[in-house]
Write a protein that holds these residues in place. Structure first.
Motif, mmCIF file in Angstrom:
data_model
loop_
_atom_site.group_PDB
_atom_site.id
_atom_site.type_symbol
_atom_site.label_atom_id
_atom_site.label_comp_id
_atom_site.label_asym_id
_atom_site.label_seq_id
_atom_site.Cartn_x
_atom_site.Cartn_y
_atom_site.Cartn_z
ATOM 1 N N ALA A 96 -4.772 -19.351 5.388
ATOM 2 C CA ALA A 96 -3.412 -18.481 5.185
ATOM 3 C C ALA A 96 -3.723 -17.158 6.178
ATOM 4 N N VAL A 97 -4.256 -17.318 7.377
ATOM 5 C CA VAL A 97 -4.365 -16.078 8.064
ATOM 6 C C VAL A 97 -3.794 -16.298 9.189
ATOM 7 N N LEU B 130 -8.834 -11.796 6.214
ATOM 8 C CA LEU B 130 -9.298 -12.115 4.656
ATOM 9 C C LEU B 130 -9.573 -10.955 3.913
ATOM 10 N N ARG B 131 -10.515 -10.025 4.642
ATOM 11 C CA ARG B 131 -10.644 -8.827 3.763
ATOM 12 C C ARG B 131 -9.614 -7.940 3.541
ATOM 13 N N GLU B 132 -8.589 -7.951 4.633
ATOM 14 C CA GLU B 132 -7.212 -6.992 4.253
ATOM 15 C C GLU B 132 -6.312 -7.748 3.348
ATOM 16 N N ALA B 133 -6.424 -8.962 3.126
ATOM 17 C CA ALA B 133 -5.679 -9.519 2.260
ATOM 18 C C ALA B 133 -6.250 -9.296 0.898
ATOM 19 N N VAL B 134 -7.383 -9.231 0.579
ATOM 20 C CA VAL B 134 -7.840 -9.097 -0.565
ATOM 21 C C VAL B 134 -7.873 -7.605 -0.978
ATOM 22 N N SER B 135 -7.803 -6.688 0.032
ATOM 23 C CA SER B 135 -7.536 -5.358 -0.282
ATOM 24 C C SER B 135 -5.945 -4.789 -0.859
ATOM 25 N N ARG B 136 -5.107 -5.785 -0.602
ATOM 26 C CA ARG B 136 -3.867 -5.532 -0.752
ATOM 27 C C ARG B 136 -3.493 -5.380 -2.384
#
Length: 87
Positions: free
Chosen positions: A56-57, A81-87
């Motif tokens: 899903a990137v 993936l890190r950006e998605a987790v930090s949202r």
């Protein structure tokens, strides 16, 4: 968070187009250009599509031009993936 690894990239390349006739995907291929590995831009676009499906990137077509090596793709995907987790 699920991490995207070089082994994941190799698995996807093998699934989408097999190993190239130029070289195998064994060993440390992280910093070898896709062209030198025998993969053209269409193969890298296919890789991007499969990454989008599995992780899903979103990898925009324009970004593919700026991802010349497996290491660059791994770094790009993991950053998203890190950006998605930090949202």
């Amino acid at each position: 968070m699920r991490e995207f690894t070089l082994d994941d990239l190799k698995r996807i390349l093998r699934a989408s187009g097999g190993e190239s006739d130029v070289t195998s995907l064994e060993g440390d291929i992280a910093d070898i250009a896709f062209g030198d590995l025998g993969y053209d831009s269409l193969a890298v676009l296919e890789l991007a599509g499969r990454v989008e499906d599995e992780y899903a990137v979103v990898v925009p077509d324009a970004a593919v031009q700026e991802l010349p090596t497996p290491a660059a793709v791994v770094d790009f995907v993991n950053a998203r993936l890190r950006e998605a987790v930090s949202r």
